[in-house]
Scaffold this active site. Structure first.
Site, short mmCIF file in Angstrom:
data_model
loop_
_atom_site.label_atom_id
_atom_site.label_comp_id
_atom_site.label_asym_id
_atom_site.label_seq_id
_atom_site.Cartn_x
_atom_site.Cartn_y
_atom_site.Cartn_z
N CYS A 191 7.18 17.28 16.37
CA CYS A 191 5.75 17.24 16.68
C CYS A 191 5.23 15.82 16.64
O CYS A 191 5.93 14.87 16.32
CB CYS A 191 5.00 18.12 15.70
SG CYS A 191 5.12 17.53 14.01
N ALA A 211 5.67 14.00 13.43
CA ALA A 211 7.05 13.52 13.28
C ALA A 211 7.23 12.21 14.01
O ALA A 211 7.88 11.27 13.51
CB ALA A 211 8.03 14.56 13.80
N ARG A 220 15.15 10.37 7.81
CA ARG A 220 15.59 9.61 8.98
C ARG A 220 16.62 8.55 8.64
O ARG A 220 17.13 7.85 9.51
CB ARG A 220 14.38 8.97 9.67
CG ARG A 220 13.50 9.95 10.45
CD ARG A 220 13.84 9.98 11.93
NE ARG A 220 13.66 8.66 12.54
CZ ARG A 220 14.03 8.38 13.78
NH1 ARG A 220 14.58 9.29 14.55
NH2 ARG A 220 13.85 7.16 14.26
N HIS A 274 4.59 8.88 18.87
CA HIS A 274 4.95 7.47 19.09
C HIS A 274 3.78 6.75 19.71
O HIS A 274 3.43 5.64 19.31
CB HIS A 274 6.13 7.35 20.06
CG HIS A 274 7.34 8.13 19.68
ND1 HIS A 274 8.18 8.69 20.61
CD2 HIS A 274 7.86 8.47 18.46
CE1 HIS A 274 9.18 9.33 19.99
NE2 HIS A 274 9.00 9.20 18.68
#
Lengths: 464, 539, 464, 539
Positions: free
Chosen positions: B56, B59, B90, B188
């Site tokens: 999502c 994230a 991550r 992003h």
């Protein structure tokens, strides 16, 4: 692939083995209502009881004929008979193992004659005495173990009608392993005689009242009838023929012998299960198939971590073989395979695996820990698998140790370590993989620092 | 093994018809002979009930871009789960010069409760910032919103502004609620906008402190990738102003404007910033690829080409030669094991593309590839950007428009030199993945578990490069999987050392004897075959 | 002994819990042919699949209605129905769990109505849909787990004739633990319905061909008949009544409820065995008695090492209770008992043990690891027992971690960890004792040096 | 709970009649009202088939006395087992100033094979010495013989002499074959003789390098006991010349002759040397006991008394006061737990005696005690020595006769002062264990497993202090066991800190909740009793 010549020096520095009578005591502890006497100095019995008790965390009563200087001159017959008298009175055993020691053998005691005479003199018809010649210099404890089992069979087993039972003759594995074998045999619906059975005697439940001899063990009547069995499965492929109880049963009574490795690892366990199926005509039950599937699944899940393993496997040859094979199966390639025993079979048995391995391991016979340490260091070993004495590899070289085998004296639960069968193999592998992972995480920061920040004082966070 | 259109149709025919129609546009069998380049649909809504691998917006924003900045405290404003799920997962590595200012191992959340949802969470957020300031004294704070925050109307911006006033540090608010956009890509974008707007250019530097100053964008230092890239770049003589954002520092990020060149490793997650940096500060960007030996070499040469300095070029070649000499023979060993094998390569970011080259160097052909959250340009190249129709979800992500910075804009290259270089090196360009794939190979956008299985059955690859969510599906089908999200706790895989490590890890999967056992003997083999020889039968 | 007020600050720093829907997914994975859909943002499903897959090393397919911004305005009904369509077509499940998330709950989605409508619209009479309201802010994953089980029972279980089966409702324990419970039930010759049963589904054997939904899990027909059972044994003593499936079965169908702790430790396992005996009238078989005896024996053998343990126990309340109790039994006195959940029962249930303990533990509710770390450091804790996130206690404070519970992501085999029953307890204790021993040996030299040679540069050899 | 003669007879009646007769002489029910002091038989042959806890001469020589000397290499000449069995098992700690000269963690053996037995082992032994010298270069070497060595006629002395010539270091040969004597006591004697004859007095020192120079004899530093004793002695101001032999050094041992006083901790294992040191060098010995708080205090005062220096006495009292202040309240806590309990105390050396005092301080009464390998004087006191009849086994151990050293003999005390002191402190005296035991308690020499069980059934002790061989018999009977050979890997137990540690460890056994479970509920309790309250029955 012959073993390296280990005798590059005369000194045995930090031994990787114990003496013959030590190994010979163990099988007697796995027979119902049995006691054992060492014919020799009382120190032998004391030392061995101490070490066996420390491993199993169990009482280990072993008698001694307590020979003294006089005995070395005039012979120990009187002492041995006295010892038998006292033991019979106090313990009331059904069977007594009489083992020799350095002393008794060096002065040439004929225990077979003495014990035969003794039984006749005392008129003890219901008592069985099993003599075995086990001088400390005659071999190491694994050889003593098998010799004792063979002596038991040679002494007890007689002509009998044939029957459908399968003889299962096992080496020195943990009580938990023995229980697991019995569970598998039960799942396979195999009628069996398992010799020796230490699962209750050397891992006995807390129970009131305390009895001097632990309940359990292989029944003497069953041992007597082993000559009529449908087959023998013996887990003793590294053992010489003259020490092989299965070989004796085959030659003397014609019982077909299947000499197999300890069922640790997929192949070894398949072989055990398939051999059972072959003998009995009974298929592998679904439950076991699922256990096998779960083991495979576990192996796949761990294969990348395992492939980073570079192992040393040491200890008793029979266990070393099975564990080394399992390591090969999982890419935890053994680079040092070592046993304290004189044993030329171990290396040969691993030939096929060695051929396929990316690096050839060093096979050490009659090894001491100084050699094992040197070779492991040279080979860049990052995990050791074997008994507690390998802790020096951790202390001196930082090689973490997965404890397995005998003796385990610096951790608890050696008697509860499960490693055989599909489920046991998965448990053993988890112990190995997690040892690799723990070490990896522990050294991650220093490895990365060495690689990328050698000249800086920067600290690295964020491992994993 | 190639895929036929018929086989593809059979796979999709299992879906309900609407789904079938939708998914058809997301799958291509590569065909370079078509009149017009093949078009793939991407960055559209995920079909409900498809077991997608996408994440999502939260994230993408907190998890990917903002999270790795090590000297900031990142607060997840929401119930406890979302913060937990991005805690260390991550594998962004970070070294610490100042151990009190590295928060990479921490996880901070307002842990909203039902009452916070009912009565609003701003107060709690304010108090959490107070807690953070009194305990950690970070250089800056970020706040990332999870789903309920936007819905209940918490004004993060207002809370952040008040905190900035109170503490005199920057507090960045990201409205990256999970439902925004169609994947982490939206996150992003939101993160990039925030960093561009509030951080980059706020530093005091007017000029780079050293020659050959560059930024490394879209490198998240997973498993130490960034460290390996930096090692090589520094040896050649580059000065790295900032890495966005792997092992990144807020304090460095503020001075990103002084670089002479921006290197873009992950095109998808960071191209927004690259574009805006060029507009605002006149810094061109170069698409780089440090995955694979040849890609790394090409990239190093391209960067040298950009600076056009002979000594730099020489040093570049010297370093390349030294590194090659060190690793080549080892790689050849690994290649022997890999040669002739095939792979699926499905990851997010640009990795679905980048790793194909590294696979190829090992002799492994990629027969299926795709991205989790790409846009069409990631497949087809940036030239299609003008043709991309934005759907409502993407439009909802506010766009940031930047202009030349009146004081700090500096043309790094003359327009002529720019155009000339563009012919030689991918300056401001990215051609996408598709062009490099062979005819007959399959390109899939937003691959799901069902399709993974079906494609495996047909294409029978030797290895799958993907993530942990499909890893066990793949392995249960008897095929080794290589996690390219977390590298199965291995790495680095970038640069020269990384290529070697990757080769080693891939070979591990092929060489591990474990895979020899995946067929139980009682299914395919008679009892005792092949093993009875071991048993010593004495009759 | 009330819990410490954990909310001394607002910040949750390094959480010790996950969100409600995470916990709610797990029981659905333990029902035959079941799938589960999260109604909300797709990220929820992705994150949770990732974490569950990493722990179990198994495929974890969980659907999502993939709600987007439009859905937040116009509602998600259409998306949810589409999700159901796609899942039914591809997975052909017999049951689908529909769980809400923060998003769905905040916008007020009525999943009960939507799913009821859906079944009617599509005419899917054979399919069961179980809706459960599990917003991320509604509790933590342990509450989500029990709420899901309760929803399953509430939805499926109907009026039925009485029968002799015993309902066994279990919390989030490992597949190996579930298998062990089933083995014990079989030994006790108890006819049972165990809900949920992840023993095969989340630890499935490698098997060809791969099936999208794993074989195994509790049979739906069995769940439907739980209302007619002879009794319910529920391992959920820390759970609130409104989350209790057993309570529901008792109130709705009159099934007698025995709400018990997880059978870890002697007392807890005795209670389980005795309750089973009481319900069925069947005695504890000899085999189990021996296992109990072996556990006692192991406890005695280790008691001196264990008594030097000062533990922190953290994780899901139900597991924390059972493990803390076991620690008390063995003198590994817990000094910090922590759960991320809001739970006021945990401390109360341990009151009797705490009263008898030499030092009073801190009970932490809604704990984060920062608190756990601070309290553990202050209390001089030397062993931590809980899931992998406790590794920070090792990294920062040097407190070794015995991994147990969910999630385990930095070691392999979390799904194979056995801790229940007498045998499982012995295995858990061995892991704890050996962790204490390992740490003791590792730090022996520095401890002795500190004590006797503080001012000298002498090094000490000869540890152990 | 006391023992009646009748109960004792019932126990012994289970034996065959000869055995019964023999064992009767080794067991006493203490009775202080007899006309003459009670006599106990000790140091006689072990009855065959009795599960004795005794070891052999090799164990006493190499395992106990010689083994702990850390800067020597100790070679076991024999098959592999005996060396293995003494490898690290006594937990003799040793710190290292020079890490290359500490061999305490090593195990060396000639690992004799069958051919060595047949053809003799001297050659191999010579080669092993060569190996040791080339690898380790120790300051000295010992060779300990195991059973077969004497039987096959290997001449250890000859091999040792040749090696001494070749390498110029001392090589001590000990003919401590396992069958010699009746227990490890023979080995102590052999070891003592060897050290006295070949090592002590060979050092260059003519005088002690500091005031108040003492030797600590019979302290083997198990679990660090010696370190704790040294800590206190050093704080008071004593100079310890050598410790025999825990954490001991060959180099120090050579100068043992310069001490002003010898402290004897373990009377049994070392009294030979103490006696010989007095004859040869004029150094008196004092029986000390550092086990227990009061014993330690008494011992410290006695030593101060010996030196008769006021400052030393003051410092002694100051240290005692400081240590007491530190530990007393903690000990009181432990005492509350122990009060009223009873113990068996059966160990080797002097511990069967020493630990009774420490038990008493904790409120624990010793109801049965004994030694594994004691002589009559250890029970009855040294005054019986002239009356002891030596049997053949003991006579076989060669006695060493020493004389005044013509150069180094130095009278430390005038005969008058000696006699005066003897009235106040146990100078050259040991009264044995029996005198301190209460009437009705049982004293057993060479206790075995059968008797252990029987005595437990009658006396129902709360704890047994013994070794690992009987530990599990005891625990299976439901009674905590405290290993006083290896301290269950705990310790130190000597001195002030040791008393505290011992108290803690003993309390552990009483407090551990584990012991609450030793009766299975289905045997003694109805189902569900006491536990059903936990179950929430809803009908």
């Amino acid at each position: 692939m012959g073993p390296e010549n280990s005798n590059y020096r005369n000194l045995n520095e930090n031994p990787c083995s114990m003496c013959m009578p030590m190994g010979a005591i163990l099988p007697f502890k796995g027979i119902e209502e049995a006691m054992v006497v060492l014919h020799g100095s009382q120190g032998c019995s004391t030392y061995m009881r101490r070490h066996i008790a420390e491993h199993f965390n169990e009482p280990v009563d072993v008698g001694s004929s307590a020979l003294n200087e006089k005995g070395t001159v005039y012979g120990g017959e009187g002492n041995l008979k006295k010892a038998l008298d006292n033991i019979i009175k106090v313990y009331q055993p059904k069977l007594i193992g009489v083992l020799t020691t350095c002393l008794a053998e060096t002065i040439g005691e004929d225990i077979r004659r003495i014990t035969t005479d003794y039984l006749a003199e005392r008129g003890l018809e219901d008592l069985a005495i099993v003599p075995a010649a086990t001088p400390g210099y005659g071999g190491n404890h694994p050889e003593g173990y098998f010799l004792a089992v063979r002596s038991i069979v040679e002494t007890l087993t007689g002509e009998t009608g044939t029957h459908a039972k399968v003889n299962i003759i096992i080496p020195n594995i943990s009580p938990a392993d023995v229980r697991e074998l019995k569970r598998i045999l039960q799942l396979m619906e195999v009628d069996y005689v398992l010799l020796p059975d230490i699962s209750d005697t050397l891992d006995r439940p807390y129970e009131k009242p305390y009895t001097k001899i632990a309940k359990g063990g292989t029944k003497i009547a069953d041992i007597k009838a082993m000559g009529g069995a449908a087959a023998t499965i013996q887990m003793g492929i590294t053992m010489a023929d003259e020490l092989s109880p299965g070989k004796y049963l085959a030659e003397r009574f014609g019982v077909p012998l299947f000499n197999l490795p300890i069922p640790i690892g997929v192949d070894n366990t398949d072989l055990f299960i398939n051999t059972l199926s072959n003998i009995t005509g009974k298929p592998c039950p679904d439950g076991l198939k699922h256990e096998r599937g779960r083991l495979l699944d576990a192996m796949i899940d761990s294969h990348k971590y395992n492939f980073q393993g570079r192992s040393v496997v040491f200890g008793e040859p029979e266990l070393v073989y099975a564990v080394a094979k399992t390591c090969f199966e999982n890419g935890i390639f053994p680079l040092v395979v070592a046993s304290g025993s004189k044993n030329d079979r171990l290396g040969k048995l691993l030939e096929r695996e060695i051929e396929l391995a990316p690096e050839k391991p060093v096979i050490l016979n009659e090894a001491d820990f100084t050699q094992i340490r040197e070779k492991s260091k040279a080979a860049g070993v990052n995990v050791a698998i074997g008994h507690s004495d390998g802790r020096y590899l951790t202390e001196k070289e930082g090689i973490p140790l997965v404890r397995l085998g005998f003796p385990i004296h610096d951790r608890v639960g050696g008697q509860r370590l499960l490693s055989v069968g599909y489920t046991g193999t998965a448990m053993l592998l988890d112990r190995i993989t997690n040892t690799l992972l723990e070490n990896k995480y522990k050294t991650y920061r220093s490895v990365m620092k060495e690689k990328y920040f050698r000249d800086s004082k920067q600290r690295i966070a964020g491992a994993k | 093994m190639a895929m036929t259109e018929k086989q593809l149709e059979e796979i999709l025919a299992q879906y309900p018809s609407k789904t079938q129609k939708n998914r058809k546009k997301h799958v291509l069998v590569k065909d370079s002979t078509t009149e017009n380049p093949q078009v793939i649909e991407a960055n559209t809504r995920t079909i409900p009930g498809i077991i997608t691998n996408r994440g999502c917006a939260y994230a993408g924003c907190k998890g990917v871009v903002v999270g790795p900045i090590k000297d900031m405290v990142h607060i997840t404003h929401g119930p406890v789960g979302c913060a937990y799920y991005t805690w260390g997962t991550r594998r962004n590595k970070a070294k610490t010069e100042d151990p009190d200012k590295n928060f990479i191992n921490y996880c901070f959340t307002t842990d909203m409760q039902e009452s916070d949802i009912v009565f609003g969470g701003e107060k709690k957020l304010t108090k959490v910032i107070d807690d953070v300031m009194s305990i950690f004294k970070p250089n800056a704070i970020s706040i990332a919103a999870t789903c309920p925050v936007g819905l209940i109307g918490d004004d993060l911006g207002a809370v952040a502004r008040k905190a900035e006033e109170k503490y005199g540090i920057q507090v960045l608010a990201f409205n990256c609620e999970g439902y925004k956009g169609v994947s982490q890509s939206a996150g992003h974008h939101i993160a990039n906008n925030g960093l561009m707007q509030h951080v980059i250019g706020k530093g005091a530097l007017e000029e780079a402190p050293a020659k050959y100053a560059i930024n490394l964008l879209g490198e998240y230092n997973i498993g130490g990738d960034g460290w390996e890239v930096e090692r090589v770049l520094k040896e050649i003589g580059y000065h790295i102003v900032t890495v966005m954002t792997g092992d990144g520092k807020y304090e460095d990020l503020k001075n990103a404007h002084v670089a002479e060149l921006n290197l873009v490793q992950c095109h998808r997650s960071i191209n927004y910033i690259a574009e805006m940096l060029e507009i605002k500060y006149g810094t061109p960007w170069l698409k780089v690829n440090f995955v694979g030996v040849q890609a790394t070499i090409d990239t190093l040469r391209n960067i040298a080409e950009y600076f056009g300095d002979e000594a730099l070029t020489e040093k570049t070649e010297a370093v390349i030669a030294k590194e090659l000499a060190r690793i080549e023979s080892k790689l050849d060993q690994y290649k022997k094991i890999c040669e002739g094998k095939t792979a699926f390569c499905f990851v997010g970011g640009s990795r679905g593309h980048h790793y194909q080259g590294l696979f190829r160097e090992l002799g492994i052909e990629t027969v299926l590839a795709g991205y989790e959250f790409a846009h069409r340009d990631d497949y087809e190249g940036r030239q299609v950007i003008p043709d991309i129709k934005l759907d409502a979800d993407t439009k909802n992500i506010p766009d940031l428009t930047v202009e030349k910075d009146p004081e700090r804009f500096k043309l790094k290259l003359s327009p002529e030199r720019y155009e000339e270089l563009k012919k030689k090196i991918p300056l401001g360009q990215y051609c996408g993945m598709n062009v490099e794939m062979k005819d007959g190979t399959v390109i899939v956008d937003d691959l799901n578990h069902y399709e993974t299985e079906e494609f495996i059955k047909i294409l029978k690859p030797d290895i799958l490069a993907s993530g942990i969510k499909d890893k066990y599906v793949i392995q249960k089908m008897g095929i080794p999987s290589k996690q390219l999200h977390s590298y199965d706790y291995s790495g680095p895989y970038a640069g020269f050392n990384g290529a070697l490590k990757f080769a080693e890890d891939i070979c591990m999967s092929f060489s591990s004897p474990t895979w020899n056992f995946i067929t139980p003997p009682w299914k395919d083999e008679p009892l005792l075959t092949g093993t009875v020889a071991d048993a010593e039968g004495v009759a």
